[in-house]
Design a protein around this motif. Sequence first.
Motif, PDB file in Angstrom:
ATOM      1  N   HIS A 162     -11.792 -19.177  16.963  1.00  0.00           N
ATOM      2  CA  HIS A 162     -10.678 -18.441  17.573  1.00  0.00           C
ATOM      3  C   HIS A 162      -9.544 -18.233  16.568  1.00  0.00           C
ATOM      4  O   HIS A 162      -8.955 -17.147  16.501  1.00  0.00           O
ATOM      5  CB  HIS A 162     -10.162 -19.189  18.806  1.00  0.00           C
ATOM      6  N   GLY A 163      -9.252 -19.249  15.779  1.00  0.00           N
ATOM      7  CA  GLY A 163      -8.184 -19.142  14.790  1.00  0.00           C
ATOM      8  C   GLY A 163      -8.483 -18.116  13.710  1.00  0.00           C
ATOM      9  O   GLY A 163      -7.619 -17.300  13.352  1.00  0.00           O
ATOM     10  N   PHE A 164      -9.709 -18.135  13.178  1.00  0.00           N
ATOM     11  CA  PHE A 164     -10.080 -17.154  12.150  1.00  0.00           C
ATOM     12  C   PHE A 164     -10.122 -15.738  12.726  1.00  0.00           C
ATOM     13  O   PHE A 164      -9.795 -14.776  12.031  1.00  0.00           O
ATOM     14  CB  PHE A 164     -11.414 -17.503  11.490  1.00  0.00           C
ATOM     15  N   THR A 165     -10.512 -15.614  13.998  1.00  0.00           N
ATOM     16  CA  THR A 165     -10.478 -14.295  14.633  1.00  0.00           C
ATOM     17  C   THR A 165      -9.044 -13.780  14.689  1.00  0.00           C
ATOM     18  O   THR A 165      -8.779 -12.607  14.387  1.00  0.00           O
ATOM     19  CB  THR A 165     -11.091 -14.344  16.046  1.00  0.00           C
ATOM     20  N   ALA A 166      -8.098 -14.638  15.043  1.00  0.00           N
ATOM     21  CA  ALA A 166      -6.692 -14.232  15.092  1.00  0.00           C
ATOM     22  C   ALA A 166      -6.206 -13.823  13.700  1.00  0.00           C
ATOM     23  O   ALA A 166      -5.520 -12.795  13.555  1.00  0.00           O
ATOM     24  CB  ALA A 166      -5.827 -15.367  15.653  1.00  0.00           C
ATOM     25  N   ILE A 167      -6.565 -14.575  12.683  1.00  0.00           N
ATOM     26  CA  ILE A 167      -6.154 -14.244  11.309  1.00  0.00           C
ATOM     27  C   ILE A 167      -6.774 -12.918  10.871  1.00  0.00           C
ATOM     28  O   ILE A 167      -6.108 -12.066  10.281  1.00  0.00           O
ATOM     29  CB  ILE A 167      -6.525 -15.386  10.342  1.00  0.00           C
ATOM     30  N   TYR A 168      -8.055 -12.726  11.158  1.00  0.00           N
ATOM     31  CA  TYR A 168      -8.745 -11.466  10.839  1.00  0.00           C
ATOM     32  C   TYR A 168      -8.025 -10.294  11.512  1.00  0.00           C
ATOM     33  O   TYR A 168      -7.827  -9.235  10.907  1.00  0.00           O
ATOM     34  CB  TYR A 168     -10.201 -11.559  11.311  1.00  0.00           C
ATOM     35  N   MET A 169      -7.615 -10.508  12.768  1.00  0.00           N
ATOM     36  CA  MET A 169      -6.928  -9.438  13.500  1.00  0.00           C
ATOM     37  C   MET A 169      -5.544  -9.160  12.923  1.00  0.00           C
ATOM     38  O   MET A 169      -5.101  -8.005  12.907  1.00  0.00           O
ATOM     39  CB  MET A 169      -6.863  -9.776  14.986  1.00  0.00           C
ATOM     40  N   VAL A 170      -4.854 -10.189  12.448  1.00  0.00           N
ATOM     41  CA  VAL A 170      -3.549  -9.977  11.796  1.00  0.00           C
ATOM     42  C   VAL A 170      -3.733  -9.115  10.548  1.00  0.00           C
ATOM     43  O   VAL A 170      -2.980  -8.163  10.317  1.00  0.00           O
ATOM     44  CB  VAL A 170      -2.877 -11.328  11.456  1.00  0.00           C
ATOM     45  N   ILE A 171      -4.737  -9.426   9.747  1.00  0.00           N
ATOM     46  CA  ILE A 171      -5.005  -8.647   8.526  1.00  0.00           C
ATOM     47  C   ILE A 171      -5.358  -7.210   8.884  1.00  0.00           C
ATOM     48  O   ILE A 171      -4.843  -6.261   8.284  1.00  0.00           O
ATOM     49  CB  ILE A 171      -6.127  -9.312   7.694  1.00  0.00           C
ATOM     50  N   THR A 172      -6.230  -7.038   9.876  1.00  0.00           N
ATOM     51  CA  THR A 172      -6.620  -5.691  10.314  1.00  0.00           C
ATOM     52  C   THR A 172      -5.415  -4.924  10.834  1.00  0.00           C
ATOM     53  O   THR A 172      -5.235  -3.742  10.518  1.00  0.00           O
ATOM     54  CB  THR A 172      -7.723  -5.773  11.382  1.00  0.00           C
ATOM     55  N   SER A 173      -4.576  -5.582  11.613  1.00  0.00           N
ATOM     56  CA  SER A 173      -3.365  -4.930  12.137  1.00  0.00           C
ATOM     57  C   SER A 173      -2.452  -4.483  11.004  1.00  0.00           C
ATOM     58  O   SER A 173      -1.888  -3.384  11.047  1.00  0.00           O
ATOM     59  CB  SER A 173      -2.604  -5.869  13.072  1.00  0.00           C
ATOM     60  N   PHE A 174      -2.300  -5.335  10.006  1.00  0.00           N
ATOM     61  CA  PHE A 174      -1.481  -4.967   8.849  1.00  0.00           C
ATOM     62  C   PHE A 174      -2.026  -3.698   8.199  1.00  0.00           C
ATOM     63  O   PHE A 174      -1.276  -2.781   7.868  1.00  0.00           O
ATOM     64  CB  PHE A 174      -1.438  -6.119   7.843  1.00  0.00           C
ATOM     65  N   LEU A 175      -3.345  -3.633   8.028  1.00  0.00           N
ATOM     66  CA  LEU A 175      -3.956  -2.438   7.429  1.00  0.00           C
ATOM     67  C   LEU A 175      -3.793  -1.210   8.325  1.00  0.00           C
ATOM     68  O   LEU A 175      -3.584  -0.107   7.832  1.00  0.00           O
ATOM     69  CB  LEU A 175      -5.443  -2.684   7.150  1.00  0.00           C
ATOM     70  N   LEU A 176      -3.907  -1.401   9.617  1.00  0.00           N
ATOM     71  CA  LEU A 176      -3.742  -0.275  10.547  1.00  0.00           C
ATOM     72  C   LEU A 176      -2.302   0.253  10.542  1.00  0.00           C
ATOM     73  O   LEU A 176      -2.079   1.463  10.597  1.00  0.00           O
ATOM     74  CB  LEU A 176      -4.123  -0.693  11.968  1.00  0.00           C
ATOM     75  N   ILE A 177      -1.343  -0.663  10.481  1.00  0.00           N
ATOM     76  CA  ILE A 177       0.068  -0.272  10.564  1.00  0.00           C
ATOM     77  C   ILE A 177       0.584   0.273   9.241  1.00  0.00           C
ATOM     78  O   ILE A 177       1.348   1.226   9.206  1.00  0.00           O
ATOM     79  CB  ILE A 177       0.927  -1.466  11.039  1.00  0.00           C
ATOM     80  N   SER A 178       0.160  -0.337   8.141  1.00  0.00           N
ATOM     81  CA  SER A 178       0.659   0.106   6.838  1.00  0.00           C
ATOM     82  C   SER A 178      -0.053   1.372   6.397  1.00  0.00           C
ATOM     83  O   SER A 178      -1.168   1.668   6.801  1.00  0.00           O
ATOM     84  CB  SER A 178       0.466  -0.992   5.791  1.00  0.00           C
ATOM     85  N   ASN A 179       0.628   2.115   5.575  1.00  0.00           N
ATOM     86  CA  ASN A 179       0.061   3.323   4.987  1.00  0.00           C
ATOM     87  C   ASN A 179      -0.495   4.307   6.005  1.00  0.00           C
ATOM     88  O   ASN A 179      -1.626   4.766   5.876  1.00  0.00           O
ATOM     89  CB  ASN A 179      -1.035   2.959   3.965  1.00  0.00           C
ATOM     90  N   THR A 180       0.275   4.609   7.024  1.00  0.00           N
ATOM     91  CA  THR A 180      -0.225   5.510   8.068  1.00  0.00           C
ATOM     92  C   THR A 180      -0.476   6.925   7.543  1.00  0.00           C
ATOM     93  O   THR A 180      -1.179   7.686   8.175  1.00  0.00           O
ATOM     94  CB  THR A 180       0.757   5.594   9.261  1.00  0.00           C
ATOM     95  N   ASN A 181       0.053   7.253   6.385  1.00  0.00           N
ATOM     96  CA  ASN A 181      -0.205   8.589   5.808  1.00  0.00           C
ATOM     97  C   ASN A 181      -1.415   8.616   4.888  1.00  0.00           C
ATOM     98  O   ASN A 181      -1.793   9.665   4.405  1.00  0.00           O
ATOM     99  CB  ASN A 181       1.022   9.091   5.058  1.00  0.00           C
ATOM    100  N   LYS A 182      -2.002   7.432   4.653  1.00  0.00           N
ATOM    101  CA  LYS A 182      -3.196   7.382   3.800  1.00  0.00           C
ATOM    102  C   LYS A 182      -4.432   7.313   4.683  1.00  0.00           C
ATOM    103  O   LYS A 182      -4.431   6.683   5.720  1.00  0.00           O
ATOM    104  CB  LYS A 182      -3.155   6.160   2.892  1.00  0.00           C
ATOM    105  N   THR A 183      -5.492   7.900   4.235  1.00  0.00           N
ATOM    106  CA  THR A 183      -6.728   7.906   5.023  1.00  0.00           C
ATOM    107  C   THR A 183      -7.654   6.782   4.638  1.00  0.00           C
ATOM    108  O   THR A 183      -8.663   6.555   5.292  1.00  0.00           O
ATOM    109  CB  THR A 183      -7.483   9.236   4.865  1.00  0.00           C
ATOM    110  N   THR A 184      -7.346   6.038   3.591  1.00  0.00           N
ATOM    111  CA  THR A 184      -8.242   4.971   3.147  1.00  0.00           C
ATOM    112  C   THR A 184      -7.791   3.594   3.617  1.00  0.00           C
ATOM    113  O   THR A 184      -8.432   2.620   3.310  1.00  0.00           O
ATOM    114  CB  THR A 184      -8.335   4.965   1.601  1.00  0.00           C
TER     115      THR A 184
END
Length: 139
Positions: free
Chosen positions: A116-138
Amino acid sequence: MKTEKAMAQWGWRSVSYWMAMFIALGILFIGVRFVLFPQISLEDFGIQPSNYADITLGRIKGIRDMFSGLALLALLLGRMKKATACVFTAAIIIPATDCLLVYGHNGMDLPRMLVHGFTAIYMVITSFLLISNTNKTTA
């Protein structure tokens, strides 16, 4: 209009897209498993069912997990990056509190808490990628 074009290009070639897709498909699978095999799923989750009511609650959890996976899939397939980011970020509360629930029920059950803890950390990293660079497609 530039933002709309960038948003429309977010999808299959994006790391954040596939990271979120992994969670969406994973939680959908877990939900189906909870509905079909609630006792085994509850034990794997970190909760020992003690009566039929626990089994019923396991199935209820499964239905909610199935909804979460399907809702996230709909956002991903619609290539709605901002909506995906908002929902995905809010959903971090689920594995974080699951970790606390397992701790409260079993004490320091490290293997299950780590899932559960690693899933939460994975989701934090994914969220950071989703939120950052919204004008980039990569992103």
